[in-house]
Structure formats: structure tokens, C-alpha cells
Design a protein around this motif. Structure first.
Motif, short mmCIF file in Angstrom:
data_model
loop_
_atom_site.label_atom_id
_atom_site.label_comp_id
_atom_site.label_asym_id
_atom_site.label_seq_id
_atom_site.Cartn_x
_atom_site.Cartn_y
_atom_site.Cartn_z
N VAL A 1 60.30 7.02 110.28
CA VAL A 1 60.64 5.65 109.89
C VAL A 1 59.37 4.91 109.47
CG1 VAL A 1 61.54 3.43 110.68
CG2 VAL A 1 62.76 5.55 111.22
N GLY A 2 58.28 5.12 110.18
CA GLY A 2 57.01 4.49 109.80
C GLY A 2 56.58 4.92 108.41
N ALA A 3 56.79 6.18 108.07
CA ALA A 3 56.46 6.67 106.73
C ALA A 3 57.30 5.96 105.67
CB ALA A 3 56.65 8.19 106.66
N VAL A 4 58.58 5.77 105.97
CA VAL A 4 59.47 5.06 105.05
C VAL A 4 59.00 3.62 104.87
CG1 VAL A 4 61.82 4.12 104.78
CG2 VAL A 4 61.50 6.51 105.47
N ILE A 5 58.67 2.95 105.97
CA ILE A 5 58.21 1.56 105.91
C ILE A 5 56.92 1.46 105.10
CG2 ILE A 5 57.24 -0.33 107.30
CD1 ILE A 5 59.32 0.50 109.49
N ALA A 6 55.98 2.38 105.34
CA ALA A 6 54.72 2.37 104.60
C ALA A 6 54.97 2.49 103.10
CB ALA A 6 53.81 3.49 105.09
N GLN A 7 55.88 3.38 102.72
CA GLN A 7 56.19 3.58 101.31
C GLN A 7 56.94 2.40 100.71
OE1 GLN A 7 58.07 7.55 102.02
NE2 GLN A 7 56.98 8.09 100.14
N LYS A 8 58.02 2.01 101.35
CA LYS A 8 58.93 1.02 100.74
C LYS A 8 58.45 -0.42 100.89
CE LYS A 8 62.89 3.84 100.53
NZ LYS A 8 64.03 3.76 99.69
N ASP A 9 57.87 -0.76 102.03
CA ASP A 9 57.48 -2.15 102.27
C ASP A 9 56.03 -2.44 101.90
OD1 ASP A 9 60.05 -2.34 103.22
OD2 ASP A 9 59.48 -2.57 105.33
N PHE A 10 55.19 -1.39 101.88
CA PHE A 10 53.76 -1.59 101.64
C PHE A 10 53.22 -0.77 100.47
CE2 PHE A 10 54.64 -2.75 105.99
CZ PHE A 10 53.96 -3.95 106.14
N ASN A 11 54.13 -0.11 99.76
CA ASN A 11 53.76 0.63 98.54
C ASN A 11 52.70 1.70 98.76
OD1 ASN A 11 55.55 -0.92 96.86
ND2 ASN A 11 54.06 -2.59 97.04
N VAL A 12 52.71 2.34 99.91
CA VAL A 12 51.81 3.47 100.16
C VAL A 12 52.39 4.66 99.39
CG1 VAL A 12 50.84 5.03 101.88
CG2 VAL A 12 51.08 2.58 102.39
N ALA A 13 51.64 5.14 98.41
CA ALA A 13 52.14 6.21 97.54
C ALA A 13 51.46 7.55 97.77
CB ALA A 13 51.98 5.79 96.08
N ASP A 14 50.34 7.55 98.46
CA ASP A 14 49.60 8.79 98.67
C ASP A 14 50.38 9.70 99.62
OD1 ASP A 14 47.80 10.74 99.87
OD2 ASP A 14 46.15 9.58 99.00
N PRO A 15 50.83 10.87 99.13
CA PRO A 15 51.65 11.74 99.99
C PRO A 15 50.92 12.22 101.24
CG PRO A 15 51.24 12.78 97.85
CD PRO A 15 50.65 11.41 97.79
N ASP A 16 49.61 12.34 101.18
CA ASP A 16 48.86 12.79 102.36
C ASP A 16 48.91 11.73 103.46
OD1 ASP A 16 47.43 14.77 103.72
OD2 ASP A 16 45.49 14.12 102.92
N ILE A 17 48.77 10.47 103.09
CA ILE A 17 48.86 9.37 104.07
C ILE A 17 50.28 9.31 104.63
CG2 ILE A 17 48.75 6.87 104.40
CD1 ILE A 17 46.51 6.86 102.24
N GLN B 1 45.02 -7.93 106.58
CA GLN B 1 46.41 -8.35 106.39
C GLN B 1 47.36 -7.40 107.12
OE1 GLN B 1 47.54 -8.56 102.25
NE2 GLN B 1 49.67 -8.98 102.72
N LEU B 2 47.10 -6.09 107.01
CA LEU B 2 47.92 -5.10 107.70
C LEU B 2 47.83 -5.29 109.21
CD1 LEU B 2 49.76 -2.65 107.85
CD2 LEU B 2 47.74 -1.19 107.48
N LYS B 3 46.65 -5.56 109.72
CA LYS B 3 46.49 -5.78 111.16
C LYS B 3 47.32 -6.98 111.64
CE LYS B 3 41.93 -3.69 111.75
NZ LYS B 3 40.50 -3.95 112.06
N LYS B 4 47.38 -8.02 110.82
CA LYS B 4 48.20 -9.19 111.18
C LYS B 4 49.68 -8.81 111.24
CE LYS B 4 45.03 -12.68 109.49
NZ LYS B 4 44.67 -13.59 108.41
#
Length: 184
Positions: free
Chosen positions: A86-102, A5-8
Motif C-alpha cells: 500500500v505504501g508503494a501505491v501511495i508513493a506512486q499515485k499520491d507523490f508521483n514516485v516513478a522510479d521502479p527501484d524505489i 515537505q515529505l517529512k511534514k
């Protein structure tokens, strides 16, 4: 998040050449993660997200940096640096990436920083040495990446800073801090 899904999503957001670069970085990151006993899932996720903001307009990047109150110093440097935070913000806000290392691996994949985690180093190095990269010294960096992640990171940040200095452009402070950490 489902990888397919992410690749799409990435294929819709990025140019074809940028998308192919991201896939190569993800493959390199996964193979390096196995070698260095780092979570393959985290490595793949960070690698896939690392350039999610790369094809955004300068105006959109600036707007997000300002809205999210990212380091204001970024705006004083070339906009090529902006896509990481900005990519980090998008990962967190739009895709719920919560792992601080990622999140940090995405944020600092272009500038580096002092005291990087192994995942952060891995993404920085994988981005620099993926098979599509072709610059003087890349083969040496690839060989080093197969031997020692820490040494490869030091060599990669040295290569980056040297490149910027030779172009006579400003070097972002996080990159200088990163370089200094490896020189010491």
C-alpha cells in the motif's frame, strides 16, 4: 519531492514513535548508501516512504489492496504485511514516485523477495537494524551490515523467517523465496 515537505506529511500520517522510526531508518539508509555506492537520494526517499501506510486502518489497507489488484495472497496473511504494498501505491499515485527501484524497495521492505536490487536490500536491512531496534542478534546484524550488504540481507531474512517460524505463524511466499535465494 522535497524531503522536508515529505517529512511534514509523514508527521501528520504517523504516530510520533513511528515517525521517529522512519527518520532513523532514513539516516541508516543514507549512511549505508554511501558505504555501498547506492544513490543516497533514492535511499532516503525509499526509507522515508517505507512506512507511510503503517498507521492506516486494516480496512483502508484492504480496500487499497483490492482496488489496486495487488497480490490477492496478501489478504491471507497478517495485515502487518499490507503496509508495504500500500505504501508503494501511495508513493506512486499520491507523490508521483516513478522510479521502479524505489517503489520496489517500499513494496518489499517487510517481506523481501528473490532477486532484490541493492536498494531493496538496503531498505530491508536498514529497517531491521536502525538504532531503535532491540532484539537478540541485532548487534551482529549491524556489524554484518557494515561489512557486506548481501550477507547482511541473508542474515536479516533468516532472522525474520526464524522469528515467524518460532511464533508458529505463516510465512509469506515472497519471504520464503527470498530466504531460499540466500540459502542457495
Amino acid at each position: 519531492m522535497d524531503v522536508e515537505q515529505l517529512k511534514k506529511v509523514l508527521q501528520e500520517r504517523l504516530t510520533q514513535s513511528r515517525y521517529e522510526h522512519v527518520l532513523r531508518v532514513a539516516e541508516k539508509a543514507k549512511s549505508m548508501a554511501v558505504r555501498y555506492d547506492i544513490s543516497v537520494m533514492k535511499a532516503e526517499q525509499a526509507a522515508l516512504f517505507h512506512d507511510i501506510a503503517k498507521c492506516m486502518s486494516k480496512t483502508d489497507l484492504r480496500d487499497i489492496l483490492e482496488r489496486e489488484q495487488e497480490d490477492p495472497r496478501l489478504l491471507d496473511f497478517h495485515h502487518e504485511l499490507w503496509h508495504g504494498p500500500v505504501g508503494a501505491v501511495i508513493a506512486q499515485k499520491d507523490f508521483n514516485v516513478a522510479d521502479p527501484d524505489i517503489v520496489h524497495a517500499i513494496r518489499y521492505h517487510t517481506t523481501g523477495r528473490a532477486e532484490m536490487s541493492d536498494l531493496e536490500k538496503l531498505i530491508y536491512v536498514a529497517d531491521m537494524i536502525e538504532p531503535g531496534r532491540d532484539f537478540p542478534g541485532v548487534e551482529t546484524l549491524r556489524e554484518l551490515a557494515n561489512e557486506n550488504l548481501h550477507a547482511a540481507m541473508g542474515a536479516c531474512i533468516y532472522q525474520s523467517v526464524k522469528y515467524l517460524v518460532n511464533k508458529k505463524v505463516s510465512v509469506y511466499p515472497d519471504s520464503i523465496d527470498c530466504y531460499n535465494a540466500y540459502i542457495d
